[in-house]
Design a protein around this motif. Structure first.
Motif, PDB file in Angstrom:
ATOM      1  N   GLY A  11      -1.633   4.892  -3.361  1.00  0.00           N
ATOM      2  CA  GLY A  11      -0.578   4.034  -3.900  1.00  0.00           C
ATOM      3  C   GLY A  11      -0.079   3.024  -2.898  1.00  0.00           C
ATOM      4  O   GLY A  11       0.111   1.844  -3.215  1.00  0.00           O
ATOM      5  N   ILE A  12       0.124   3.464  -1.668  1.00  0.00           N
ATOM      6  CA  ILE A  12       0.576   2.548  -0.616  1.00  0.00           C
ATOM      7  C   ILE A  12      -0.491   1.497  -0.339  1.00  0.00           C
ATOM      8  O   ILE A  12      -0.193   0.307  -0.197  1.00  0.00           O
ATOM      9  N   PHE A  13      -1.751   1.929  -0.289  1.00  0.00           N
ATOM     10  CA  PHE A  13      -2.849   0.994  -0.042  1.00  0.00           C
ATOM     11  C   PHE A  13      -2.918  -0.066  -1.146  1.00  0.00           C
ATOM     12  O   PHE A  13      -3.087  -1.255  -0.861  1.00  0.00           O
ATOM     13  N   LEU A  14      -2.794   0.351  -2.404  1.00  0.00           N
ATOM     14  CA  LEU A  14      -2.835  -0.607  -3.512  1.00  0.00           C
ATOM     15  C   LEU A  14      -1.666  -1.583  -3.458  1.00  0.00           C
ATOM     16  O   LEU A  14      -1.847  -2.794  -3.643  1.00  0.00           O
ATOM     17  N   ALA A  15      -0.463  -1.060  -3.235  1.00  0.00           N
ATOM     18  CA  ALA A  15       0.712  -1.928  -3.226  1.00  0.00           C
ATOM     19  C   ALA A  15       0.651  -2.940  -2.087  1.00  0.00           C
ATOM     20  O   ALA A  15       0.863  -4.139  -2.298  1.00  0.00           O
ATOM     21  N   LEU A  16       0.332  -2.468  -0.883  1.00  0.00           N
ATOM     22  CA  LEU A  16       0.291  -3.381   0.259  1.00  0.00           C
ATOM     23  C   LEU A  16      -0.904  -4.334   0.178  1.00  0.00           C
ATOM     24  O   LEU A  16      -0.801  -5.495   0.560  1.00  0.00           O
ATOM     25  N   GLY A  21      -3.104  -9.778  -0.821  1.00  0.00           N
ATOM     26  CA  GLY A  21      -3.937 -10.675  -1.624  1.00  0.00           C
ATOM     27  C   GLY A  21      -3.140 -11.799  -2.240  1.00  0.00           C
ATOM     28  O   GLY A  21      -3.623 -12.932  -2.379  1.00  0.00           O
ATOM     29  N   LEU A  22      -1.914 -11.504  -2.608  1.00  0.00           N
ATOM     30  CA  LEU A  22      -1.043 -12.540  -3.172  1.00  0.00           C
ATOM     31  C   LEU A  22      -0.685 -13.574  -2.115  1.00  0.00           C
ATOM     32  O   LEU A  22      -0.675 -14.780  -2.381  1.00  0.00           O
ATOM     33  N   GLU A  23      -0.423 -13.114  -0.891  1.00  0.00           N
ATOM     34  CA  GLU A  23      -0.093 -14.044   0.189  1.00  0.00           C
ATOM     35  C   GLU A  23      -1.293 -14.898   0.584  1.00  0.00           C
ATOM     36  O   GLU A  23      -1.138 -16.071   0.932  1.00  0.00           O
ATOM     37  N   GLN A  24      -2.497 -14.330   0.533  1.00  0.00           N
ATOM     38  CA  GLN A  24      -3.691 -15.082   0.907  1.00  0.00           C
ATOM     39  C   GLN A  24      -4.131 -16.046  -0.191  1.00  0.00           C
ATOM     40  O   GLN A  24      -4.949 -16.928   0.049  1.00  0.00           O
ATOM     41  N   THR A  26      -5.744 -15.069  -2.977  1.00  0.00           N
ATOM     42  CA  THR A  26      -6.942 -14.593  -3.663  1.00  0.00           C
ATOM     43  C   THR A  26      -6.604 -13.916  -4.986  1.00  0.00           C
ATOM     44  O   THR A  26      -7.504 -13.640  -5.767  1.00  0.00           O
ATOM     45  N   MET A  27      -5.339 -13.650  -5.239  1.00  0.00           N
ATOM     46  CA  MET A  27      -4.891 -13.055  -6.494  1.00  0.00           C
ATOM     47  C   MET A  27      -3.809 -13.940  -7.098  1.00  0.00           C
ATOM     48  O   MET A  27      -3.060 -14.594  -6.381  1.00  0.00           O
ATOM     49  N   ASN A  28      -3.742 -13.906  -8.420  1.00  0.00           N
ATOM     50  CA  ASN A  28      -2.606 -14.584  -9.028  1.00  0.00           C
ATOM     51  C   ASN A  28      -1.469 -13.586  -9.211  1.00  0.00           C
ATOM     52  O   ASN A  28      -1.613 -12.388  -8.937  1.00  0.00           O
ATOM     53  N   LEU A  29      -0.340 -14.059  -9.671  1.00  0.00           N
ATOM     54  CA  LEU A  29       0.860 -13.234  -9.734  1.00  0.00           C
ATOM     55  C   LEU A  29       0.712 -12.069 -10.711  1.00  0.00           C
ATOM     56  O   LEU A  29       1.183 -10.960 -10.447  1.00  0.00           O
ATOM     57  N   VAL A  34       0.460  -6.207 -11.537  1.00  0.00           N
ATOM     58  CA  VAL A  34      -0.093  -4.998 -12.142  1.00  0.00           C
ATOM     59  C   VAL A  34      -0.504  -4.001 -11.063  1.00  0.00           C
ATOM     60  O   VAL A  34      -0.224  -2.801 -11.168  1.00  0.00           O
ATOM     61  N   MET A  35      -1.148  -4.478 -10.010  1.00  0.00           N
ATOM     62  CA  MET A  35      -1.567  -3.565  -8.943  1.00  0.00           C
ATOM     63  C   MET A  35      -0.376  -2.975  -8.195  1.00  0.00           C
ATOM     64  O   MET A  35      -0.406  -1.811  -7.796  1.00  0.00           O
ATOM     65  N   ILE A  36       0.675  -3.751  -8.022  1.00  0.00           N
ATOM     66  CA  ILE A  36       1.881  -3.229  -7.376  1.00  0.00           C
ATOM     67  C   ILE A  36       2.504  -2.139  -8.240  1.00  0.00           C
ATOM     68  O   ILE A  36       2.913  -1.091  -7.742  1.00  0.00           O
ATOM     69  N   LEU A  37       2.569  -2.364  -9.546  1.00  0.00           N
ATOM     70  CA  LEU A  37       3.120  -1.341 -10.441  1.00  0.00           C
ATOM     71  C   LEU A  37       2.288  -0.066 -10.424  1.00  0.00           C
ATOM     72  O   LEU A  37       2.838   1.041 -10.394  1.00  0.00           O
ATOM     73  N   ILE A  38       0.968  -0.198 -10.433  1.00  0.00           N
ATOM     74  CA  ILE A  38       0.103   0.986 -10.360  1.00  0.00           C
ATOM     75  C   ILE A  38       0.327   1.715  -9.035  1.00  0.00           C
ATOM     76  O   ILE A  38       0.404   2.944  -8.992  1.00  0.00           O
ATOM     77  N   GLY A  39       0.449   0.957  -7.951  1.00  0.00           N
ATOM     78  CA  GLY A  39       0.706   1.563  -6.645  1.00  0.00           C
ATOM     79  C   GLY A  39       2.028   2.308  -6.607  1.00  0.00           C
ATOM     80  O   GLY A  39       2.113   3.421  -6.072  1.00  0.00           O
TER      81      GLY A  39
END
Length: 51
Positions: A11-16, A21-24, A26-29, A34-39
Motif C-alpha cells: 500500500g505504501i509503495f503504491l501510494a508513494l 508518477g504524478l510529479e514526473q 507520467t500519470m494523469n490525475l 485511483v492508485m492512491i486510493l487503492i494504496g
C-alpha cells in the motif's frame, strides 16, 4: 503478522509511487488518484490485520 506487513508495504509503495508518477508527469490525475486510493485501502487493511 507477516501478511499484514506485506500488505502495508504494498500500500505504501503504491501510494508513494503514484505520487511520484504524478510529479514526473507520467500519470494523469485520475490514474494517480485511483492508485492512491487503492494504496490507502491496502494500508488500512494491513493495519487492521495487526490488531
Amino acid at each position: 503478522m507477516r501478511d499484514s506487513i506485506i500488505t502495508t508495504g504494498i500500500g505504501i509503495f503504491l501510494a508513494l509511487g503514484s505520487v511520484g508518477g504524478l510529479e514526473q508527469g507520467t500519470m494523469n490525475l485520475g490514474q494517480a488518484g485511483v492508485m492512491i486510493l487503492i494504496g490507502i485501502v491496502l494500508i488500512l487493511i494491513g493495519i487492521r490485520e495487526r490488531r
